[in-house]
Design a protein around this motif. Sequence first.
Motif, PDB file in Angstrom:
ATOM      1  N   HIS A 370       0.753  -1.635   0.105  1.00  0.00           N
ATOM      2  CA  HIS A 370      -0.002   0.004  -0.328  1.00  0.00           C
ATOM      3  C   HIS A 370       0.780   0.637   0.035  1.00  0.00           C
ATOM      4  CE1 HIS A 370      -3.559  -2.162   0.691  1.00  0.00           C
ATOM      5  NE2 HIS A 370      -3.018  -2.695   1.743  1.00  0.00           N
ATOM      6  N   LYS A 371       1.658   1.184   0.380  1.00  0.00           N
ATOM      7  CA  LYS A 371       2.945   2.197   0.801  1.00  0.00           C
ATOM      8  C   LYS A 371       3.256   2.791  -0.647  1.00  0.00           C
ATOM      9  CE  LYS A 371       5.305   0.968   3.922  1.00  0.00           C
ATOM     10  NZ  LYS A 371       6.137   0.273   5.390  1.00  0.00           N
ATOM     11  N   ILE A 372       4.067   1.849  -1.180  1.00  0.00           N
ATOM     12  CA  ILE A 372       4.196   1.827  -2.452  1.00  0.00           C
ATOM     13  C   ILE A 372       3.114   2.459  -3.003  1.00  0.00           C
ATOM     14  CG2 ILE A 372       5.056   0.530  -4.758  1.00  0.00           C
ATOM     15  CD1 ILE A 372       6.741  -1.704  -2.671  1.00  0.00           C
ATOM     16  N   MET A 373       2.187   1.853  -3.553  1.00  0.00           N
ATOM     17  CA  MET A 373       1.234   1.937  -4.724  1.00  0.00           C
ATOM     18  C   MET A 373       0.730   3.573  -4.505  1.00  0.00           C
ATOM     19  SD  MET A 373       0.595  -0.097  -6.461  1.00  0.00           S
ATOM     20  CE  MET A 373      -1.000   0.860  -7.555  1.00  0.00           C
ATOM     21  N   ALA A 374       0.770   3.953  -2.921  1.00  0.00           N
ATOM     22  CA  ALA A 374       0.396   5.412  -2.279  1.00  0.00           C
ATOM     23  C   ALA A 374       1.289   6.334  -3.460  1.00  0.00           C
ATOM     24  CB  ALA A 374       0.423   5.338  -0.703  1.00  0.00           C
ATOM     25  N   ASN A 375       2.365   6.259  -3.300  1.00  0.00           N
ATOM     26  CA  ASN A 375       4.111   7.246  -3.616  1.00  0.00           C
ATOM     27  C   ASN A 375       3.770   6.481  -4.856  1.00  0.00           C
ATOM     28  OD1 ASN A 375       5.837   8.016  -1.842  1.00  0.00           O
ATOM     29  ND2 ASN A 375       5.501   5.757  -0.986  1.00  0.00           N
ATOM     30  N   LEU A 376       3.110   5.396  -5.437  1.00  0.00           N
ATOM     31  CA  LEU A 376       2.783   5.837  -7.650  1.00  0.00           C
ATOM     32  C   LEU A 376       2.024   6.488  -7.569  1.00  0.00           C
ATOM     33  CD1 LEU A 376       3.443   1.938  -8.396  1.00  0.00           C
ATOM     34  CD2 LEU A 376       5.028   3.926  -8.910  1.00  0.00           C
ATOM     35  N   TYR A 377       0.954   7.011  -7.055  1.00  0.00           N
ATOM     36  CA  TYR A 377      -0.611   7.277  -7.199  1.00  0.00           C
ATOM     37  C   TYR A 377      -0.011   9.054  -7.225  1.00  0.00           C
ATOM     38  CZ  TYR A 377      -3.909   3.504  -7.528  1.00  0.00           C
ATOM     39  OH  TYR A 377      -4.228   2.302  -8.162  1.00  0.00           O
TER      40      TYR A 377
END
Length: 466
Positions: A370-377
């Motif tokens: 979720h942290k990675i996806m948050a940064n990607l978004y």
Amino acid sequence: MLRLLLTVFVVIVAVVLAFRFHELNPNSVTLRLSAGAGYELSLASLVLLSIAIGAGLASLLVGIRETIHAIMNLRGDRLLRRKSKVATLHREGTNAFLSKRTAEAIGLFQKCLSLDPNHVDSLLWLGNIYRTEKNYTEAIRLHRKARSIEEGNIAVLLTLVKDLEDAKRFEEALQVLRDILKLDSANLTALMSKRDLLIRLESWHEALEIQHRLMKAHLTEAGQQRERTELVGLTYEVGRHLLERGKPDKARHYFRAAIKRDKQFLPAYIGLGEILVQEGKTKNAAEIFEKIYTKTGNMVLLHRLEELYLEMGEPGEIIRVYQQAIQRDPRSPALKFYLGKLFYRLEMVDEAYDLLSGLEGPSDQMADYHKIMANLYLRKQQMDLAIDELKKALGFRKRVVVPYRCTQCQHESADWSGRCSRCGAWNSFVALPWVDASSGATQADERQSEPRSIAYRGIGTPYETL
């Protein structure tokens, strides 16, 4: 009555014999007790006097003997009664302890020792109770007293070793174990205890020597297997110790010996690779790690390969390795996650998004995901989706950092090492990217016993987390 009649009969016979003897021997003799005093006695009277004196002396001696015997019997009876009472108190104390009435058991054992301060069994039991209550000083005192009474009692010595270990007095415990082995050099319990204590003290060479002795013992098949596992681990530790002290050639010998005994022993392969890295042969080390990964499929090797290739400035190589691994196992979400994470580290935002956004299953389990996806978004300016992902990441009770987990005790660690710092098992860490923080893993960890004091880090560089 019979004794009285017998006595009267003997007296009558003696009198008759005396008169008859006097008639046959009418002469008299003078008995002188000093130069000026003498007594006239008939021969019969002299004989009777001699008999009387002899009988009196005999009676006196018999009386003295019987008196001594009576006194000894009285003393023996008293000792027997005391022993019986001590045995009864000890039995009651044992039963009280087994019935969880600890305070009552302590009182009974203390009464037992007040009657017999040298009662070894009570000293042992009372000392064991104090050890369970963490009163190590008193436990050691009692067991040392038991040792002074029975110097060669190995059960007492092993109990004392346990006291000293629990009290963290390891050097003293080691000395007692040496004393046991002087008495019985083949004592397996003492050898194993000494081996374990040396491991705790990180005296790897000595521990390995003892392990070779244990391998010659006649154990069950399961016991032999456990000892073979210990032998491989200790062989590796000696190599690691030598490598840390700048002796790579000697370390290489021990790493190869460990691999020879166990082809699946990953820490030794990593040790050989680290030797090549220290020698400046980083490319060769990477080739070895890639070859071993192909054979074993252990993701720990991928982590180490990632670090090596990035240090070498060749990110394309580790991307290639990940892609080939995914081709061999296209259903593995872990491999896709690691490759997506690598893309993220390399600022390859589109590639990371394309790979990670298609993952199924781990989105409900991995905080890192979720942290990675948050940064990607955020990079894509999709703020609402980024906030949703951050909420999911922060909603976990436990922060998960792509951990490694010990397959023996379920202990988790952000750093890989060749040996678990909790249970001491070698070659037990596996990469575990999908962790459910709400599952029973946390409770399993809490049920583990107090971690052993093993100051240890593996050779490999810790895997960089987010």
